[in-house]
Design a protein around this motif. Structure first.
Motif, PDB file in Angstrom:
ATOM      1  N   GLN A 129       0.771  -1.232   0.162  1.00  0.00           N
ATOM      2  CA  GLN A 129      -0.099  -0.158   0.016  1.00  0.00           C
ATOM      3  C   GLN A 129       0.794   1.296  -0.187  1.00  0.00           C
ATOM      4  O   GLN A 129       2.059   1.234   0.565  1.00  0.00           O
ATOM      5  CB  GLN A 129      -0.868   0.048   1.282  1.00  0.00           C
ATOM      6  CG  GLN A 129      -1.885  -1.146   1.292  1.00  0.00           C
ATOM      7  CD  GLN A 129      -3.225  -1.031   0.286  1.00  0.00           C
ATOM      8  OE1 GLN A 129      -3.327   0.159  -0.063  1.00  0.00           O
ATOM      9  NE2 GLN A 129      -3.132  -2.033  -0.357  1.00  0.00           N
ATOM     10  N   GLU A 130       0.443   2.304  -0.465  1.00  0.00           N
ATOM     11  CA  GLU A 130       1.132   3.643  -0.555  1.00  0.00           C
ATOM     12  C   GLU A 130       0.922   3.850   1.161  1.00  0.00           C
ATOM     13  O   GLU A 130       0.280   3.788   1.990  1.00  0.00           O
ATOM     14  CB  GLU A 130       0.363   4.583  -1.194  1.00  0.00           C
ATOM     15  CG  GLU A 130       0.470   4.478  -2.801  1.00  0.00           C
ATOM     16  CD  GLU A 130      -0.007   5.730  -3.634  1.00  0.00           C
ATOM     17  OE1 GLU A 130      -0.764   6.543  -3.134  1.00  0.00           O
ATOM     18  OE2 GLU A 130       0.129   5.651  -4.845  1.00  0.00           O
ATOM     19  N   TYR A 131       2.049   4.886   1.413  1.00  0.00           N
ATOM     20  CA  TYR A 131       2.341   5.231   2.677  1.00  0.00           C
ATOM     21  C   TYR A 131       2.977   6.725   2.687  1.00  0.00           C
ATOM     22  O   TYR A 131       3.931   7.267   1.829  1.00  0.00           O
ATOM     23  CB  TYR A 131       2.903   4.460   3.881  1.00  0.00           C
ATOM     24  CG  TYR A 131       4.381   4.035   3.291  1.00  0.00           C
ATOM     25  CD1 TYR A 131       5.624   4.783   3.919  1.00  0.00           C
ATOM     26  CD2 TYR A 131       4.618   2.941   2.586  1.00  0.00           C
ATOM     27  CE1 TYR A 131       6.814   4.364   3.742  1.00  0.00           C
ATOM     28  CE2 TYR A 131       5.970   2.567   2.212  1.00  0.00           C
ATOM     29  CZ  TYR A 131       6.900   3.239   2.919  1.00  0.00           C
ATOM     30  OH  TYR A 131       8.303   2.855   2.542  1.00  0.00           O
ATOM     31  N   TRP A 132       2.652   7.563   3.653  1.00  0.00           N
ATOM     32  CA  TRP A 132       3.089   8.947   3.854  1.00  0.00           C
ATOM     33  C   TRP A 132       4.678   8.849   4.141  1.00  0.00           C
ATOM     34  O   TRP A 132       5.076   8.130   4.898  1.00  0.00           O
ATOM     35  CB  TRP A 132       2.502   9.741   4.972  1.00  0.00           C
ATOM     36  CG  TRP A 132       0.920   9.936   4.503  1.00  0.00           C
ATOM     37  CD1 TRP A 132       0.117   9.556   5.298  1.00  0.00           C
ATOM     38  CD2 TRP A 132       0.489  10.785   3.528  1.00  0.00           C
ATOM     39  NE1 TRP A 132      -1.475   9.740   4.921  1.00  0.00           N
ATOM     40  CE2 TRP A 132      -1.068  10.614   3.837  1.00  0.00           C
ATOM     41  CE3 TRP A 132       0.568  11.497   2.438  1.00  0.00           C
ATOM     42  CZ2 TRP A 132      -2.058  11.387   3.040  1.00  0.00           C
ATOM     43  CZ3 TRP A 132      -0.032  12.219   1.692  1.00  0.00           C
ATOM     44  CH2 TRP A 132      -1.581  12.178   1.958  1.00  0.00           C
ATOM     45  N   THR A 133       5.272   9.854   3.672  1.00  0.00           N
ATOM     46  CA  THR A 133       6.619  10.333   3.975  1.00  0.00           C
ATOM     47  C   THR A 133       6.383  11.698   4.912  1.00  0.00           C
ATOM     48  O   THR A 133       5.404  11.880   5.288  1.00  0.00           O
ATOM     49  CB  THR A 133       7.529  10.744   2.909  1.00  0.00           C
ATOM     50  OG1 THR A 133       7.159  12.055   2.197  1.00  0.00           O
ATOM     51  CG2 THR A 133       7.660   9.611   1.974  1.00  0.00           C
ATOM     52  N   ARG A 134       7.765  12.266   5.424  1.00  0.00           N
ATOM     53  CA  ARG A 134       7.547  13.380   6.201  1.00  0.00           C
ATOM     54  C   ARG A 134       7.596  14.488   5.172  1.00  0.00           C
ATOM     55  O   ARG A 134       7.632  15.767   5.663  1.00  0.00           O
ATOM     56  CB  ARG A 134       8.628  13.324   7.074  1.00  0.00           C
ATOM     57  CG  ARG A 134       8.648  14.304   8.163  1.00  0.00           C
ATOM     58  CD  ARG A 134       9.934  14.280   9.178  1.00  0.00           C
ATOM     59  NE  ARG A 134      11.400  14.645   8.528  1.00  0.00           N
ATOM     60  CZ  ARG A 134      12.036  13.547   8.435  1.00  0.00           C
ATOM     61  NH1 ARG A 134      11.980  12.390   8.922  1.00  0.00           N
ATOM     62  NH2 ARG A 134      13.187  13.928   7.785  1.00  0.00           N
ATOM     63  N   SER A 135       7.768  14.265   3.843  1.00  0.00           N
ATOM     64  CA  SER A 135       7.968  15.391   2.991  1.00  0.00           C
ATOM     65  C   SER A 135       6.646  15.990   2.216  1.00  0.00           C
ATOM     66  O   SER A 135       6.249  15.432   1.294  1.00  0.00           O
ATOM     67  CB  SER A 135       8.899  14.980   1.950  1.00  0.00           C
ATOM     68  OG  SER A 135      10.213  14.179   2.353  1.00  0.00           O
ATOM     69  N   PRO A 136       6.599  17.381   2.419  1.00  0.00           N
ATOM     70  CA  PRO A 136       5.462  18.064   1.662  1.00  0.00           C
ATOM     71  C   PRO A 136       5.992  18.000  -0.034  1.00  0.00           C
ATOM     72  O   PRO A 136       7.029  17.989   0.002  1.00  0.00           O
ATOM     73  CB  PRO A 136       5.463  19.389   2.000  1.00  0.00           C
ATOM     74  CG  PRO A 136       6.135  19.598   3.578  1.00  0.00           C
ATOM     75  CD  PRO A 136       7.054  18.241   3.454  1.00  0.00           C
ATOM     76  N   GLY A 137       4.920  17.769  -0.870  1.00  0.00           N
ATOM     77  CA  GLY A 137       5.539  18.180  -2.180  1.00  0.00           C
ATOM     78  C   GLY A 137       5.999  19.322  -2.484  1.00  0.00           C
ATOM     79  O   GLY A 137       5.465  20.158  -2.001  1.00  0.00           O
TER      80      GLY A 137
END
Length: 170
Positions: A129-137
């Protein structure tokens, strides 16, 4: 680096599997914008504190706050330092690149440099599954970086729901 000004944390642990739905599967922001960056995100303000609260008290007290670098969002390359007990890794910490995020959010972890996969599954499943990083686009104010099911990075709306894979230090 430990937030108390001490030494560099010698080891970072990251959850092998994605956190279960009942603890964290949410959007990154409450509105349409990534303004404010990670420390303004739902992951930082409520999601990961609830994951930490579900851990045994002995583990909670053993986890130390560390300083992590993250963009302030809003298409900015300005990097801020945030004190965190639980945190998602940044794009560069996982993939060694900043193709979708601002440069300066840390360095690649040895685990990923050694060729280990960035792909993750929710607990008890075998489907990536996709998961969040700490990085805003970086290129728009409406997106956040996620690790895709194939282990590469992409961006998605800050309002989409994704899993999270917390990391921490003792």
């Amino acid at each position: 680096v430990y937030s108390d000004g001490g030494n560099t944390a010698p080891l970072t642990f990251q959850f092998h599997e994605l956190v279960q739905n009942d603890l964290y599967y949410d959007s990154m922001m409450t509105d349409w914008y990534n303004t404010g960056g990670y420390d303004s995100s739902l992951a930082y303000t409520s999601g990961l504190p609830s994951v930490l609260g579900a851990m045994p008290s002995t583990v909670q007290s053993a986890i130390k706050s560390v300083n992590k670098k993250s963009s302030v969002g809003d298409k900015s390359t300005t990097i801020e330092t945030i004190s965190c007990k639980l945190f998602p890794l940044s794009e560069v910490e996982i993939l060694g690149t900043s193709t979708k995020s601002a440069p300066g959010e840390g360095t690649r972890y040895e685990y990923y440099s050694a060729g280990n996969s960035a792909q993750k599954c929710p607990c008890g499943t075998t489907a990536f599954q996709e998961y969040w990083t700490r990085s805003p686009g970086l290129n728009t104010t409406h997106v956040w970086c996620v690790i895709k099911t194939d282990g590469a990075v992409t961006t998605t709306s800050v309002l989409n729901k994704r899993y999270i894979s917390p990391a921490f230090c003792f």
